[in-house]
Scaffold this active site. Structure first.
Site, PDB file in Angstrom:
ATOM      1  N   ASP A 420       0.965  -1.226   0.136  1.00  0.00           N
ATOM      2  CA  ASP A 420       0.002  -0.016   0.079  1.00  0.00           C
ATOM      3  C   ASP A 420       0.915   1.417  -0.163  1.00  0.00           C
ATOM      4  O   ASP A 420       2.091   1.202   0.219  1.00  0.00           O
ATOM      5  CB  ASP A 420      -0.851  -0.084   1.248  1.00  0.00           C
ATOM      6  CG  ASP A 420      -0.038  -0.113   2.300  1.00  0.00           C
ATOM      7  OD1 ASP A 420       0.487  -1.067   2.865  1.00  0.00           O
ATOM      8  OD2 ASP A 420       0.532   0.971   3.193  1.00  0.00           O
ATOM      9  N   ASP A 422       1.537   4.530   2.206  1.00  0.00           N
ATOM     10  CA  ASP A 422       1.121   4.838   3.384  1.00  0.00           C
ATOM     11  C   ASP A 422       0.059   5.848   3.366  1.00  0.00           C
ATOM     12  O   ASP A 422      -0.158   6.567   2.248  1.00  0.00           O
ATOM     13  CB  ASP A 422       2.250   5.063   4.429  1.00  0.00           C
ATOM     14  CG  ASP A 422       1.885   4.926   5.768  1.00  0.00           C
ATOM     15  OD1 ASP A 422       1.304   3.909   6.213  1.00  0.00           O
ATOM     16  OD2 ASP A 422       2.423   5.725   6.718  1.00  0.00           O
TER      17      ASP A 422
END
Ligand SMILES: CSC[C@H]1O[C@H](OP(=O)(O)O)[C@H](O)[C@@H]1O
Ligand SMILES: Nc1ncnc2[nH]cnc12
Length: 502
Positions: A420, A422
């Protein structure tokens, strides 16, 4: 016939008691369960003894002999009660483990108090209690069977202690007698005891890998990586560590001719959060398993636009922002300072990079991994701060793992798999586990093919790592020999055995 049945009951009790010792099937409840089972079994054996032999007449003997046995019996209780305060009764009973499951299941090696004169003061007292009560057929049979049980149980325990504390215990064993304070009886060790570790061979010799032994690859699998497929001679095995419970059993096997040992960092099914991982036990047990090089695979968030989800980064630096973890094997009684300037092994990193190319996995070489405490993800302000610091990825587990691997003189490389962006990223306002898990599953497949390709490359090393990983403790220990704590030294038989032996 009655005596044989009573003896058989003791035998069954002894075998189950030894076989269950040290098992961690019930997690933090293991010790209590063990004690409850032992108590119930003991009561059953005692009841059987009373039923079979309880009504037989007491022996006819002179009053003086009867009194003498009484004194012996009381002396036994005196020794047991006086020695008890030198044991951690909370841990012996199992209550401490309920409150602190991260602690080692047993207390460290004790050589003070009564242990300075006897290795097994409680058992010495138990012998006196038993023989002091040998006033009847039941008492005599109990003393005989009970003593046999204590002797075999002690020998098995010595196996475990030798395995756990290595040379420190061997030296203590040579110096201090087992039960009788004026003679060093070399209690023979049986060749096999239930539940002794595969890492022990003959005469209590502990197998400890160093840079000169055959390379063994250790894989620490992070989130999403709970198994390794394609292994031959596959077997999950428990490894005991003086630093407490490891995250799970270890999977032993071979991959393309390379010995491999795998540990799911959070346990199978992801049971343990980052702050509760027993990093010391995991790394110590890896060393006991013979591992010489560790490859960590971890899920991370990206702190850079150019590192999108799906990217693999071979990390080369860390910023350690964790604050609630035990970060060193060394402590009061033995102090050491190792270099962390280059926290990962560049040589192992080269092998991983080559393997990634071969397997067609896009991999970025080099990057700084910020290690946060967690378990919550970072705030936006923190995420932006870490970006300003020049960090590339963020995760919760590679420290103190890398520090401990360095102290344990093992090569350590880390592949960070981006799941991902952040929360700094405008399109990723908040990090969520379900979004991470989706990317994780695809990442995990590629991680497994990376492991398959890297494994045979590790076999090639014929000398200790040229980057110095296998000799990290040369010149690191500062504590003078005469003030070193034998208990601390004992626990470090795997981690620092190479330098402590010499
Ligand atoms: C599942 S997201 C957060 C979790 O994943 C990473 O674990 P690992 O490094 O073992 O792959 C991260 O550090 C967090 O513990
Ligand atoms: N964004 C993130 N922060 C911390 N650890 C992570 N693991 C995976 N993604 C993460």
């Amino acid at each position: 016939m009655d005596h044989a049945a009573y003896g058989l009951a003791w035998l069954v009790f002894g075998l189950t008691h030894s076989a269950l010792a040290g098992r961690t099937w019930f997690g933090r409840w293991s010790r209590i369960v063990y004690n409850v089972i032992a108590t119930l079994q003991f009561l059953a054996v005692a009841a059987l003894g009373a039923k079979l032999l309880g009504d037989r007449a007491v022996f006819v003997m002179p009053e003086l002999a009867r009194w003498s046995l009484g004194v012996v019996h009381l002396m036994g209780w005196g020794i047991v009660l006086a020695s008890a305060r030198f044991y951690d009764l909370g841990r012996l009973g199992g209550l401490t483990q309920l409150r602190h499951p991260e602690l080692a299941p047993d207390e460290g090696l004790r050589t003070d108090g009564p242990h300075a004169r006897l290795r097994h003061p409680l058992y010495a007292g138990a012998f006196l209690i038993l023989w002091g009560a040998a006033l009847s057929p039941l008492g005599l049979a109990t003393a005989c069977w009970g003593s046999l049980y204590l002797l075999i149980g002690t020998a098995c325990e010595e196996h475990r202690l030798l395995r756990r504390y290595g040379e420190a215990y061997a030296e203590y064993r040579r110096r201090v007698p087992a039960f009788v304070p004026w003679r060093g009886l070399p209690l023979p060790l049986p060749p096999f005891c239930p539940n002794t570790s595969p890492a022990t061979k003959g005469k209590g010799e502990v197998i400890m890998a160093d840079g000169h032994s055959t390379p063994v690859l250790g894989i620490i699998g992070g989130s999403g990586v709970y198994d390794i497929d394609g292994l031959t001679n596959k077997e999950w095995r428990r490894i005991e560590s003086p630093f407490g419970a490891t995250s799970d059993e270890f999977l032993f096997g071979e991959l393309n001719g390379q010995k491999l040992v795998f540990l799911p960092r959070h346990g199978r099914g992801h049971r343990i959060p980052p702050s509760e991982l027993n990093f010391r036990a995991n790394i110590d047990a890896m060393k006991r398993a013979g591992v010489t090089e560790i490859l960590s695979v971890s899920a991370v968030g990206s702190l850079k636009e150019e590192l999108p989800p799906g990217t693999f980064v071979i990390v080369d630096q860390f910023i350690d922002r964790t604050f609630a973890r035990t970060k060193s094997f060394f402590e009061t009684g033995l102090v050491a300072h190792v270099s962390m300037a280059h926290p990962v092994c560049g040589r192992l990193g080269d092998l991983v990079e080559a393997a990634a190319k071969e397997a067609g996995i896009i991999c970025v070489r080099g990057g700084t991994y910020l290690v946060m405490e967690g378990p919550q993800f970072s705030t936006q302000a923190e995420s932006n701060l870490y970006r300003q610091w020049g960090c590339d990825v963020i995760g919760m587990t590679n420290m103190p793992e890398a520090k401990l691997a360095r102290e344990a003189e093992m090569c350590y490389a880390s592949v960070a798999m981006v799941t991902d962006y952040d929360c700094w990223h405008p399109d990723h306002d908040a990090v969520t586990v379900d979004a991470i898990v989706k990317v994780l599953l695809a990442n995990a497949d590629r991680a497994r093919s990376l492991v398959k390709t890297v494994a045979p490359k590790v076999t090639g090393r014929k000398a200790p790592c040229a980057k110095g990983c296998h000799t990290a403790l040369d010149n690191a220990i500062i504590t003078h020999g005469e003030v070193r704590d034998p208990a601390v030294v004992g626990r470090l038989d795997a981690v620092a055995g190479r330098v402590l032996k010499g």
